[in-house]
Design an enzyme around this catalytic site. Structure first.
Site, PDB file in Angstrom:
ATOM      1  N   LEU A 166       0.602  -1.366  -0.043  1.00 49.91           N
ATOM      2  CA  LEU A 166       0.254  -0.013  -0.277  1.00 49.91           C
ATOM      3  C   LEU A 166       0.950   1.144   0.244  1.00 49.91           C
ATOM      4  O   LEU A 166       1.725   1.104   0.662  1.00 49.91           O
ATOM      5  CB  LEU A 166      -1.081  -0.112   1.326  1.00 49.91           C
ATOM      6  CG  LEU A 166      -2.355  -1.115   1.303  1.00 49.91           C
ATOM      7  CD1 LEU A 166      -2.116  -1.566   3.032  1.00 49.91           C
ATOM      8  CD2 LEU A 166      -2.977  -0.783   0.017  1.00 49.91           C
ATOM      9  N   SER A 181       3.323   2.468   2.978  1.00 52.73           N
ATOM     10  CA  SER A 181       3.516   1.083   3.797  1.00 52.73           C
ATOM     11  C   SER A 181       4.975   1.154   4.355  1.00 52.73           C
ATOM     12  O   SER A 181       5.906   0.150   5.073  1.00 52.73           O
ATOM     13  CB  SER A 181       3.116  -0.235   2.923  1.00 52.73           C
ATOM     14  OG  SER A 181       4.324  -0.222   1.349  1.00 52.73           O
ATOM     15  N   SER A 217       9.480   3.088  -0.364  1.00 56.68           N
ATOM     16  CA  SER A 217      10.827   3.868  -0.869  1.00 56.68           C
ATOM     17  C   SER A 217      11.395   3.763   0.188  1.00 56.68           C
ATOM     18  O   SER A 217      12.560   4.162  -0.447  1.00 56.68           O
ATOM     19  CB  SER A 217       9.936   5.457  -1.407  1.00 56.68           C
ATOM     20  OG  SER A 217       8.480   4.877  -2.593  1.00 56.68           O
ATOM     21  N   SER A 260       2.099  -1.390  -7.632  1.00 60.23           N
ATOM     22  CA  SER A 260       0.955  -2.596  -7.963  1.00 60.23           C
ATOM     23  C   SER A 260      -0.129  -3.418  -7.418  1.00 60.23           C
ATOM     24  O   SER A 260       0.068  -4.501  -7.141  1.00 60.23           O
ATOM     25  CB  SER A 260       2.672  -3.851  -8.655  1.00 60.23           C
ATOM     26  OG  SER A 260       3.358  -3.769  -7.406  1.00 60.23           O
TER      27      SER A 260
HETATM   28  P1  ADP Z   1       5.321   4.106   0.435  1.00 57.56           P
HETATM   29  O1  ADP Z   1       7.124   4.438  -1.117  1.00 57.56           O
HETATM   30  O2  ADP Z   1       5.252   2.823   0.361  1.00 57.56           O
HETATM   31  O3  ADP Z   1       4.084   4.925  -0.232  1.00 57.56           O
HETATM   32  P2  ADP Z   1       6.794   5.301   1.884  1.00 57.56           P
HETATM   33  O4  ADP Z   1       8.345   4.555   2.387  1.00 57.56           O
HETATM   34  O5  ADP Z   1       6.915   7.158   0.945  1.00 57.56           O
HETATM   35  O6  ADP Z   1       6.286   4.256   1.322  1.00 57.56           O
HETATM   36  O7  ADP Z   1       6.672   5.748   3.660  1.00 57.56           O
HETATM   37  C1  ADP Z   1       6.363   4.739   4.353  1.00 57.56           C
HETATM   38  C2  ADP Z   1       6.850   5.591   5.799  1.00 57.56           C
HETATM   39  O8  ADP Z   1       6.704   4.461   6.879  1.00 57.56           O
HETATM   40  C3  ADP Z   1       8.028   6.765   5.915  1.00 57.56           C
HETATM   41  O9  ADP Z   1       7.296   8.235   6.678  1.00 57.56           O
HETATM   42  C4  ADP Z   1       8.824   5.789   7.011  1.00 57.56           C
HETATM   43  O10 ADP Z   1       9.849   6.752   7.866  1.00 57.56           O
HETATM   44  C5  ADP Z   1       7.188   5.224   8.127  1.00 57.56           C
HETATM   45  N1  ADP Z   1       7.583   3.583   8.524  1.00 57.56           N
HETATM   46  C6  ADP Z   1       7.825   3.461  10.263  1.00 57.56           C
HETATM   47  N2  ADP Z   1       8.115   1.932  10.262  1.00 57.56           N
HETATM   48  C7  ADP Z   1       8.868   1.413   9.622  1.00 57.56           C
HETATM   49  C8  ADP Z   1       9.644   0.678   8.468  1.00 57.56           C
HETATM   50  N3  ADP Z   1       9.547  -0.556   9.290  1.00 57.56           N
HETATM   51  N4  ADP Z   1       9.933   0.625   7.382  1.00 57.56           N
HETATM   52  C9  ADP Z   1       9.229   1.005   6.116  1.00 57.56           C
HETATM   53  N5  ADP Z   1       8.833   2.741   6.479  1.00 57.56           N
HETATM   54  C10 ADP Z   1       8.633   2.816   8.367  1.00 57.56           C
END
Ligand code: ADP
Length: 198
Positions: free
Chosen positions: A34, A37, A40, A107
């Site tokens: 999602l 999640s 990135s 995806s």
């Molecule tokens: P996506 O690329 O899936 O849309 P992002 O990486 O942009 O998600 O954002 C994820 C958010 O969740 C960030 O703010 C990150 O700091 C937070 N987060 C908290 N715990 C985790 C974890 N264990 N792994 C990855 N992100 C995390």
């Protein structure tokens, strides 16, 4: 229009020869999950760790590709398929060249991920970046859920568009159970195993 006068022009170098120049096999970690999640975030940190180890690695990110190659596409189901089709083609080229690719794309449908798997072939692994919808909505680092709830973003995965949870991913990164660093370590370990030349 599709051109008819094209044929495949083979080279004199095999995939394995390219792999041995780089000292690694091509691998695609296809990171699905999602929005918010953690795809990135984990990809950025994993790239840094792998580069530090001297690995040839490249990050393909859904949002970034939408600024260039896929800038003509929206979020209808048809456009989302096309987005993933192009991303998977690019990913396949990098894997063929011997790179480790960290591909972060929501995806959302299983059929999109199986298309990517089919195009990429050997070296593809499905990585499920796991977090509950409620957690993602709480994190909302880019304020997208808020906008989606306000009706400002149509077809938003997890709000107004479906997400099909992977049934048998090669790896699950549970971002509620593990810290960012732990997720990175788990992913790096898996990639090192898969990219090792025998
Ligand atoms: P996506 O690329 O899936 O849309 P992002 O990486 O942009 O998600 O954002 C994820 C958010 O969740 C960030 O703010 C990150 O700091 C937070 N987060 C908290 N715990 C985790 C974890 N264990 N792994 C990855 N992100 C995390």
């Amino acid at each position: 229009m599709r051109s008819e006068n094209i044929s495949f022009h083979g080279g004199k170098v095999s995939r394995n020869e390219r792999f041995s120049v780089l000292g690694q096999k091509g691998v695609a970690a296809w990171m699905t999950g999602l929005s918010a999640s953690g795809k990135s975030t984990i990809a950025v940190e994993t790239e840094k760790v792998l580069i530090g180890m001297g690995k040839a690695v490249y990050r393909l990110d859904g949002d970034n590709l939408r600024h260039g190659l896929n800038s003509d596409l929206g979020f209808s189901e048809k456009d989302r398929f096309e987005n993933i089709r192009r991303a998977a083609e690019v990913c396949a080229l990098f894997v063929d060249a011997g790179f480790i690719v960290l591909a972060s794309f929501i995806s959302p449908l299983a059929s999109m991920r199986s298309m990517a798997k089919e195009k990429i072939g050997d070296g593809f692994i499905e990585v499920y970046v796991k977090a509950d919808p409620e957690t993602c909505e709480k994190r909302d680092p880019k304020g997208l859920y808020k906008k989606a709830r306000a009706g400002e973003i149509p077809n938003f995965t997890g709000v107004t568009a479906p997400y099909e949870v992977p049934r048998s991913p090669a790896l699950v990164l549970d971002t509620e159970e593990h810290s960012i660093d732990e997720c990175v370590r788990i992913l790096v370990d898996k990639i090192l195993q898969l990219s090792a030349l025998k």
